[in-house]
Design a protein around this motif. Structure first.
Motif, PDB file in Angstrom:
ATOM      1  N   GLU B 172      52.381  11.515  53.824  1.00 44.97           N
ATOM      2  CA  GLU B 172      52.196  12.899  54.262  1.00 44.97           C
ATOM      3  C   GLU B 172      50.836  13.375  53.763  1.00 44.97           C
ATOM      4  O   GLU B 172      50.310  12.861  52.775  1.00 44.97           O
ATOM      5  CB  GLU B 172      53.305  13.802  53.700  1.00 44.97           C
ATOM      6  N   VAL B 173      50.272  14.358  54.464  1.00 42.77           N
ATOM      7  CA  VAL B 173      48.929  14.829  54.159  1.00 42.77           C
ATOM      8  C   VAL B 173      48.997  16.197  53.480  1.00 42.77           C
ATOM      9  O   VAL B 173      49.645  17.108  54.002  1.00 42.77           O
ATOM     10  CB  VAL B 173      48.079  14.911  55.451  1.00 42.77           C
ATOM     11  N   TYR B 174      48.348  16.311  52.321  1.00 41.50           N
ATOM     12  CA  TYR B 174      48.413  17.551  51.550  1.00 41.50           C
ATOM     13  C   TYR B 174      47.006  18.061  51.224  1.00 41.50           C
ATOM     14  O   TYR B 174      46.092  17.281  50.991  1.00 41.50           O
ATOM     15  CB  TYR B 174      49.140  17.325  50.223  1.00 41.50           C
ATOM     16  N   LEU B 192      49.773  24.200  47.119  1.00 39.37           N
ATOM     17  CA  LEU B 192      49.816  22.895  47.769  1.00 39.37           C
ATOM     18  C   LEU B 192      50.290  23.086  49.206  1.00 39.37           C
ATOM     19  O   LEU B 192      51.397  23.573  49.436  1.00 39.37           O
ATOM     20  CB  LEU B 192      50.770  21.959  47.027  1.00 39.37           C
ATOM     21  N   ARG B 193      49.438  22.710  50.144  1.00 34.99           N
ATOM     22  CA  ARG B 193      49.776  22.904  51.561  1.00 34.99           C
ATOM     23  C   ARG B 193      50.073  21.553  52.190  1.00 34.99           C
ATOM     24  O   ARG B 193      49.274  20.629  52.092  1.00 34.99           O
ATOM     25  CB  ARG B 193      48.600  23.583  52.253  1.00 34.99           C
ATOM     26  N   HIS B 194      51.236  21.474  52.809  1.00 37.18           N
ATOM     27  CA  HIS B 194      51.646  20.246  53.492  1.00 37.18           C
ATOM     28  C   HIS B 194      51.154  20.356  54.931  1.00 37.18           C
ATOM     29  O   HIS B 194      51.722  21.073  55.733  1.00 37.18           O
ATOM     30  CB  HIS B 194      53.176  20.145  53.435  1.00 37.18           C
ATOM     31  N   PRO B 279      53.132  28.220  50.699  1.00 35.18           N
ATOM     32  CA  PRO B 279      52.366  27.063  51.176  1.00 35.18           C
ATOM     33  C   PRO B 279      52.464  26.832  52.674  1.00 35.18           C
ATOM     34  O   PRO B 279      52.208  25.743  53.147  1.00 35.18           O
ATOM     35  CB  PRO B 279      52.994  25.910  50.391  1.00 35.18           C
ATOM     36  N   ASP B 280      52.829  27.870  53.447  1.00 34.72           N
ATOM     37  CA  ASP B 280      53.030  27.693  54.889  1.00 34.72           C
ATOM     38  C   ASP B 280      51.727  27.331  55.593  1.00 34.72           C
ATOM     39  O   ASP B 280      50.657  27.795  55.221  1.00 34.72           O
ATOM     40  CB  ASP B 280      53.548  28.994  55.514  1.00 34.72           C
TER      41      ASP B 280
END
Lengths: 358, 401
Positions: B172-174, B192-194, B279-280
């Motif tokens: 997954e990219v963060y 932290l944004r996913h 983190p949306d």
């Protein structure tokens, strides 16, 4: 055949042999590059400079002449004679009144244990610290250019609030920077410093009365604009008035808190340095839990000396001030450096009793 | 005899080749990686008020080993010299070849680490591979010099900005942002944004952009000169924007604000809310890559102008002119033009914008010397500054004739 050939070779080489023959002549007038013997070591240079006669006398009386003529490298932050005169030291014999150890420490505090020239100091560096021979640190601030524009070079350099009038004099054992005032330092806290000075006794009594005194012994840092007894007396706060004062009837923050900037370490020159970075010519800070602000502004005279003005502003915006103002036009009684802050003497008060009455 | 010598020589050469030819190469490999990119959003201006604060020049330690006094002694992953982020976060780690300092505008940035592969067509070489799972992450203040973190004196290794844990899922990219949460109390935090752009069905003929306002609480209300709003070329944005703003965009041809494309003037894109806690991922908005009817479908030179306006205003009704730097936090324009450093043609009355690079990538690809590619962009507003992150797809290598 062979002899003929050798003669031919000889003739062929004759010009070269002749050249060698003439070149072999002794030539006493040959000019060699000689090293310039005119450059002097630090202490010698200072001694031979009429503008630095008092600093030279201080070096000699402190018994540091030979050390400062040594290999180094050193950076001499040399206050001019005018700087010593402003402090009341007019001739070399005046140093005799000083304790020799204090004098030695004063000289040591004006010499860095390395060679620092302008280009060693970070561009637009603020509070860059260098160690002195006394084991203390000097705070170096440099405004390299005007409004961050690299084409407008100003290079205003200050050591502990003292302006460098002449930069980068090269010496055999380091460099010399000419200061326009003597750097002051006392070990201990701001509280210790105020305690030792009798001319601030009313201010100290006021701080104690309103619970502002104890924090001055904490790490801070603090910048304190201490009004003298004369200033407070003129402002209507005499020692007798102070004794009789009922703390609950007054807002202590407005009466005395405005003289203290908490968490700030400002030399008067800092305002000048930062005005070169942005257009910030005055510093405004709200009093604790209040909308009133302390306003610090600094102006520069033609002789590069700085004077500050301190006012109590009733709101961040607008032009509503208290009627009295503090400040100091002399650069001698400001920038007292201690271990947890800086003290500046103020010749006026920013708040009178009427301003702080609840 | 000579034949024998030649045979000997041949033998030695072969032996030498055999001995040197066999060396075991240990390839660095991260098992079940997650992909992480870190920005230091703690921007500051040199003002009297900020002079005595800690300079936000950071070291990032992931899974550090501390001794009994809490002093870090080693770490699994180190992101050292983490400086304030640059206005432009390019789609590939270009910082490494373009500077002479150790100061790193992002992680991985200049760090020599394994980076993410191409994922669903997107070039993720600006994301580092980190083992997935739960990690302890510590950000520490460090002095601004070139001494590596673990060689610093002990007293300089103890100023913790934040010490927390985060969980990263495999593949997954963060994006991790270090930011200031409150301007008055100077409380810092991380967000932290996913990211989800690589999972969305995004078209390659549309340019996508989304927005975040990561400003600290109370920045826009703070004093104008006190926060250094007038320092640098921050335009009207320097004063900060309100917590809720609308975003409008205009597309222009040529290098001026004279020739907007008639169908793309002052169009509403969406809403922008200040957010340092959730983190949306913000929704992506888009505009066509070849919006200009005069373009040939291969190359286009349009550029983008964004107007952040308080609710109730729109680009044609705003009560401010383009020379006003103080717009009561109601209006802040951003121009995405050329490489973000070239000034626009000077037009009287248009001075208060912030300049960022064009969102469209123009590059030699295939037989075309200049070919335009659509990208996926993120614009983050942090305390009076704007930052553009561009992500691009893999494109065909150039063919030189």
């Amino acid at each position: 055949m062979s002899a003929k050939l050798s003669l031919k070779t000889l003739l062929f080489h004759l010009p070269i042999l002749l050249l060698l023959f003439f070149a072999a002549c002794k030539n006493d007038d040959l000019e060699m590059v000689k090293e310039n013997e005119n450059i002097r070591a630090g202490a010698d240079f200072i001694k031979n400079n009429y503008q630095l006669s008092l600093f030279s006398a201080a070096i000699e009386k402190a018994g540091m002449y030979d050390q400062l003529n040594g290999a180094g490298p050193f950076t001499f932050l040399a206050p001019s004679d005018a700087a010593f005169n402003a402090m009341g030291i007019l001739r070399a014999s005046d140093f005799d009144k000083m304790n020799r150890d204090s004098l030695k420490s004063l000289v040591q505090r004006h010499v860095l244990n390395r060679r620092v020239i302008l280009q060693d100091i970070p561009v637009n560096g603020v509070d860059v610290r260098y160690a002195t021979l006394a084991g203390t640190q000097v705070y170096t601030s440099l405004a390299s250019n005007f409004r961050g524009d690299p084409t407008q070079v100003i290079n205003n350099l200050f050591y502990d609030g003292a302006f460098v009038e002449r930069k980068d004099v090269q010496l055999t054992n380091g460099s010399l920077q000419l200061l326009n005032k003597v750097m002051k330092y006392d070990s201990g806290t701001v509280q210790d410093w105020l305690k030792k000075q009798p001319q601030y006794s009313i201010f100290v009594a006021g701080l104690k009365k309103f619970g502002l005194w104890d924090k001055l012994a904490t790490p801070g840092p603090f910048t304190v604009f201490a009004p003298t007894n004369a200033a407070l007396t003129t402002g209507g706060i005499t020692a007798a008035v102070m004794d009789a004062l009922v703390p609950s009837a007054y807002n202590g923050n407005r009466l005395f808190g405005g003289y203290i900037l908490e968490g700030k370490h400002f030399f008067i020159s800092d305002v000048q340095v930062f005005s070169a970075f942005g257009s910030e010519t005055a510093y405004l800070k709200e009093l604790e839990n209040d909308t009133w602000c302390t306003q610090l502004s600094v102006t520069q005279a033609n002789d590069q000396s700085l004077r500050y003005a301190l006012r109590l502003k009733k709101a961040r915006t607008g032009f509503s001030y208290t009627t009295s103002s503090g400040g100091n036009t002399s650069m001698v009684t400001v920038d007292y450096l201690t271990d947890n802050g800086v003290v500046h003497s103020s010749t006026g008060v920013i708040a009178k009793l009427a301003d702080a009455r609840k | 005899m000579s034949l024998l010598r030649r045979q000997h020589l041949g033998f030695y050469i072969i032996a030498l080749l055999l001995i040197t030819g066999c060396s075991k190469v240990d390839y660095v490999k991260v098992d079940s990686p997650a992909y992480l990119r870190v920005f230091n959003n703690l921007n500051y201006e040199k003002t009297l008020d900020s002079k005595d604060q800690e300079i936000p020049f950071l070291a990032m330690l992931i899974d550090p080993v501390m001794d009994k006094d809490g002093m870090p002694v080693s770490t699994k992953i180190l992101g050292d010299f983490l400086d304030q982020r640059a206005p432009y976060a390019p789609p590939y780690p270009s910082h490494i070849g373009n500077s002479t300092t150790v100061n790193n505008p992002e992680y991985p940035g200049k760090e020599d680490v394994l980076v993410a592969p191409v994922l669903n067509g997107f070039d993720l070489s600006s994301w580092a591979q980190i083992p997935s799972g739960k990690h302890r992450i510590v950000f520490l203040f460090r002095p601004k010099n070139t001494v590596p973190f673990f060689e610093l004196e002990s007293r300089l290794k103890t100023k913790v900005l934040i010490d927390t844990t985060l969980v990263l899922d495999e593949k997954e990219v963060y994006t991790l942002n270090v930011l200031q949460k409150d301007y008055q109390t100077k409380k810092n935090g991380i967000l932290l944004r996913h990211e989800n752009f690589y999972k969305l069905p995004l078209s390659d003929s549309l340019v996508y952009v989304n927005f975040y306002n990561l400003s600290s609480k109370g920045y826009w209300e703070a004093d104008y000169t006190g926060k250094g709003a007038n320092i640098g070329n921050k335009g009207a944005l320097g004063d900060g924007i309100r917590d809720r703003m609308n975003v409008f965009y205009t597309l222009y041809r040529k290098s001026s604000t004279e020739s907007s494309l008639s169908n793309y003037f002052g169009k509403y894109l969406g809403e922008l809310k200040r957010n340092t806690g959730e983190p949306d991922v913000s929704p992506y908005y888009s505009f066509p890559l070849f919006a200009d009817p005069l373009s040939d479908g291969i190359h286009t030179d349009i550029w983008q102008r964004l107007d952040l306006l308080a609710p109730g205003m729109d680009p044609s009704s705003k009560p401010y002119t383009g020379i006003q730097k103080e717009t009561d936090n109601n209006w802040a324009p951003i121009s995405c033009f050329a490489n973000g450093t070239l000034p626009l043609d000077i037009i009287r009355g248009d001075e208060n914008y912030v300049l960022l690079p064009n969102m469209i990538v123009n590059i030699h690809s295939g037989v075309y010397k200049s070919r335009s590619f659509a990208t996926v962009n993120t614009i983050e507003i942090v305390n009076g500054k704007a930052y553009l992150t561009t992500i691009q797809r893999k494109y065909a290598a150039p063919i030189y004739k």
